[in-house]
Scaffold this active site. Structure first.
Site, mmCIF file in Angstrom:
data_model
loop_
_atom_site.group_PDB
_atom_site.id
_atom_site.type_symbol
_atom_site.label_atom_id
_atom_site.label_comp_id
_atom_site.label_asym_id
_atom_site.label_seq_id
_atom_site.Cartn_x
_atom_site.Cartn_y
_atom_site.Cartn_z
ATOM 1 N N GLY A 92 0.929 -1.236 0.154
ATOM 2 C CA GLY A 92 -0.032 -0.007 -0.103
ATOM 3 C C GLY A 92 0.954 1.206 -0.080
ATOM 4 O O GLY A 92 1.163 1.666 1.153
ATOM 5 N N SER A 129 1.247 3.731 -3.417
ATOM 6 C CA SER A 129 0.712 4.821 -4.207
ATOM 7 C C SER A 129 -0.622 5.089 -3.919
ATOM 8 O O SER A 129 -1.483 4.653 -3.070
ATOM 9 C CB SER A 129 0.603 4.340 -5.631
ATOM 10 O OG SER A 129 1.802 4.083 -6.153
ATOM 11 N N GLU A 134 17.853 -6.087 -2.833
ATOM 12 C CA GLU A 134 17.388 -7.019 -4.041
ATOM 13 C C GLU A 134 17.535 -6.287 -5.222
ATOM 14 O O GLU A 134 16.645 -6.118 -5.785
ATOM 15 C CB GLU A 134 16.045 -7.273 -3.726
ATOM 16 C CG GLU A 134 15.662 -8.488 -2.659
ATOM 17 C CD GLU A 134 16.509 -9.599 -2.958
ATOM 18 O OE1 GLU A 134 15.869 -10.341 -4.250
ATOM 19 O OE2 GLU A 134 17.596 -10.164 -2.884
#
Lengths: 400, 385
Positions: free
Chosen positions: A127, A129, A244
């Site tokens: 959650g 944008s 990552e």
């Protein structure tokens, strides 16, 4: 210097490859080969198979179910998974919220969430944008007000991928309206079944349902679901950006699409010869293969160099990964579109999901090509659009 | 998998980078260009002293037995400095052919003199009609009682005007584009019948058109077995392309740094122009092109040792396509981002652009290599059905 894998690395690759060949359910493999959409069950099933082998979260610390693989082994693992082709473990769980909990969560949060993230008992969505906060994420307005031992959340999220499948959301909320932009944001874990939380689908241009709007109307979230400190959420969210890097280019997935395009182009006739034998097609594909090879080596450089760099320092070469990686994913879907030709234009959603009982219009593989092409346009938008990536590289690496 | 240099390689890198930084700034380069040969004899002697000229040759010929990585290190540093000396012509191409195809006597006579800096070579292979086809050789060599007689024309011979000896390709058999029937000869540049017309090239280097009229050679001047020279020519061409890739990466790195520095210092509208997003994004695209090129230069270097010539050629063509595209983009955009000053001869950035442009037509252009790669099936095999 030697770009080739060592005998040990090759043995590892073979081990991983053999595992994927043997352990992946045939129905999932077939869907992957045809480019069909996977059901929630397919994704959960596969991640649990990986987890049972101890490979759902190989880049996590050993104590939380990870491995002691080298960066090169992690790289080989991902590459082989994409080439199998097998579905990635759910990125929201294993690459996004998991590492944040490991780095900033309490011991209780780690024990509560990490095993369930690895086994996909909890499916997380992101959650971030909001209607008024896309690229300018820090201007988000969804609020969380502390009321006793709960936060009361109000506001709206948008473009929330797979929120309709999710059990949980990791969410950026504003806990201090007075503070400037980044400083008043907190990182909260929200149970999707909480009262006052509504999910509405946003159909995408591929005709499918990936995105959602999520509305919060006095949603009460236990304060114990706050990660780290209040108002430090931006730091945790940003930690993800540096975390990552190597998966982001998806070189294996693009390679697979190119292999597939070349295979299929040999079956498509243009006049009296196969499309695969026309000069124009071959040169077009070769040009993509060149860039893909370059990106593959760039990625290996980043992987190999990771051990020489302090954690906070970004390798300039890593800036290429998202930008070029997504461009090449898109280029590969375009090539498949060309191979399919007009057949790609038949809208046949059931054949995209592998649930059809009737014969497809055109060859079966062509039903998935246009949705793949349309949806892959999102690759250069999500995770920080490529334009935002360029802003970040200009600032952080070039010092402009 | 390992991208680290060995201790010796790091030392080589440091010493050659230091030499170029100290002795090859833009003004010094202009001086060197004005010397009679179009490059610096003093620098050549420096290279010899550092062991760069014997780098790829065996120790018994005064060399150090270096491989592709050592060549890459040297060429990258040379690329930064936009060096003018005939390293590629003498060491990589000429010396490479002698080391690869030559007899023991030929190696012993030539390689030590390359290593000590006293002998310059050039590879006189390209012909006006050949258009990058390495097998397209119309120059002929015919037997006579004492040896061979060569007749033909060679075009765009890099550093052909200053070379002491030419390695000349000529056809002893077959049709003009046949793979078989090509021979190599060691020809004294001062031999009777050798006419050279030297000229400067757009990038500030030198080349020559060479006319060979009734040039008489001894049998012992043949390099390798006459008629079977093409594989050697292909192999040294691939080495040269890998070397040029490394040179290009060095030049691109410099062009990138110079351009970013300019964006930080040049002010318009009261601010550094690097604060403008349109220019920032262009600068990032330059970086992306540079890093992709760097990766492919590494790939080319590694694949030089590939035993299968077809696989090697595919890799070299793939690398060349990336290098050329990156070079063109970076060259053009570096000039654009500099504005007017980028158009001038007095400022260095335009010279990088000119060097990238000259590389474009050296040993095959982008289209040539893309077509070759595509014909050979590309880098990624189709899925098995």
């Amino acid at each position: 210097m030697d770009l080739r894998f060592t005998p040990e690395e090759l043995a590892f690759r073979d081990e991983v490859r053999a595992f994927f060949r043997e352990a992946q359910p045939a129905s999932i493999r077939r869907k992957m080969e045809l480019g069909q959409r996977l059901s929630r069950d397919d994704i959960v099933t596969w991640q649990r198979i990986l987890n049972a082998r101890g490979w759902a979260v190989p880049h996590w610390p050993l104590e939380w179910g990870g491995t002691d693989w080298s960066p090169v082994q992690n790289y080989i693992f991902k590459e082989e998974m994409q080439l199998a082709p097998a579905p990635d473990p759910l990125g929201f769980n294993v690459s996004m919220v998991g590492p944040v909990i490991i780095a900033f969560g309490t011991e209780a949060q780690k024990r509560r969430f990490l095993p369930k993230l690895a086994n996909l008992d909890y499916w997380f969505c992101q959650g971030f944008s909001e209607p008024g906060a896309g690229s300018d994420l820090a201007s988000l307005r969804t609020s969380a007000r502390l009321d006793g031992d709960h936060y009361v959340v109000n506001g709206q999220k948008i473009w929330t991928s797979r929120a309709h499948l999710a059990d949980w959301m990791f969410c950026l909320v504003r806990t201090d309206a007075g503070a400037k932009l980044q400083r008043g944001i907190s990182y909260l874990l929200i149970d999707m079944k909480t009262a006052g939380l509504t999910v509405r689908p946003i159909p995408t241009i591929d005709g499918e349902h990936h995105f959602n709007e999520v509305f919060f109307d006095d949603v009460r979230v236990p304060a114990e679901n706050l990660i780290g400190e209040e108002n430090k959420g931006w730091t945790y969210a940003k930690y993800l950006l540096g975390n990552e890097r190597t998966g982001i280019a998806r070189v294996g997935a693009s390679k697979y699409r190119i292999q597939r395009a070349k295979q299929l182009a040999a079956t498509v006739m243009v006049g009296d010869r196969a499309l695969a034998d026309t000069e124009r097609f071959r040169e077009k594909v070769a040009a993509i293969e060149v860039e893909l090879k370059a990106l593959e080596i760039t990625q290996m450089r980043v992987v190999s160099n990771a051990r020489n760099l302090p954690p906070a320092v970004q390798d300039p070469a890593s800036s290429v990964l998202k930008i070029k990686g997504t461009e090449l994913q898109q280029a590969a879907t375009e090539i498949l579109m060309e191979v399919a030709g007009a057949h790609a234009m038949a809208l046949q959603s059931e054949h995209l999901w592998g649930t059809a009982s009737d014969a497809p219009v055109g060859p079966e593989w062509s039903a998935t090509v246009a949705p793949d092409y349309f949806y892959t346009r999102a690759a250069s938008i999500y995770g920080g659009s490529n334009e935002i990536q360029r802003n970040v590289v200009a600032k952080r690496i070039l010092g402009l | 998998m390992d991208f680290d240099f060995s201790a010796e390689q790091r030392m080589l890198k440091e010493s050659v980078e230091r030499l170029i930084a100290e002795r090859y700034d833009f003004d010094q380069r202009k001086q060197y260009m004005r010397e009679p040969a179009g490059f610096s004899r003093a620098m050549w002697a420096q290279y010899a002293e550092l062991g760069l000229l014997g780098l790829p040759f065996a120790e018994k010929y005064g060399g150090s037995g270096g491989g592709g990585i050592e060549a890459m290190i040297v060429m990258e540093a040379f690329g930064r400095g936009l060096t003018l000396e005939p390293y590629l012509a003498t060491v990589v191409l000429g010396g490479g052919l002698v080391a690869l195809a030559g007899s023991e006597a030929q190696r012993a006579a030539i390689l030590p003199r390359i290593a000590d800096g006293s002998l310059l070579l050039a590879f006189a292979h390209g012909e006006p009609q050949a258009r990058y086809d390495l097998a397209d050789v119309a120059t002929t060599a015919r037997r006579d009682a004492d040896g061979w007689i060569i007749e033909g024309s060679k075009s765009f011979v890099a550093h052909g005007d200053s070379a002491d000896k030419l390695i000349v390709s000529a056809r002893i058999d077959g049709q003009r584009r046949d793979a078989r029937g090509i021979a190599l000869f060691i020809v004294d540049a001062a031999a009777e019948g050798v006419q050279r017309r030297g000229y400067p090239t757009q990038d500030g280097l030198r080349a020559a058109e060479i006319r060979l009229s009734n040039v008489k050679l001894r049998s012992s001047d043949a390099l390798g077995e006459p008629g079977k020279a093409l594989p050697s020519i292909q192999q040294v061409s691939d080495r040269a392309l890998a070397a040029i890739a490394a040179e290009a990466v060095g030049a691109m790195t410099a062009a990138h740094e110079i351009t970013v520095e300019y964006l930080k210092t040049r002010k318009q509208f009261g601010v550094a122009i690097g604060t403008f997003q349109a220019l920032q994004h262009r600068a990032v695209d330059i970086l992306v092109n540079l890093e992709q090129a760097r990766s492919m230069a590494l790939y080319a270097t590694m694949m030089l040792d590939e035993a299968d010539p077809a696989e090697r050629a595919k890799a070299i063509s793939a690398a060349t396509v990336q290098i050329r595209r990156s070079g063109k983009f970076i060259g053009q955009q570096a000039v654009q981002l500099h504005g007017g000053i980028g158009m001038t001869l007095e400022y260095k950035i335009g010279h990088y652009f000119k060097r990238f442009t000259a590389m474009e037509s050296t040993l095959g252009d982008t289209d040539h290599h893309l077509a070759a790669l595509a014909r050979a099936g590309g880098l990624i095999a189709a899925n098995a059905s």
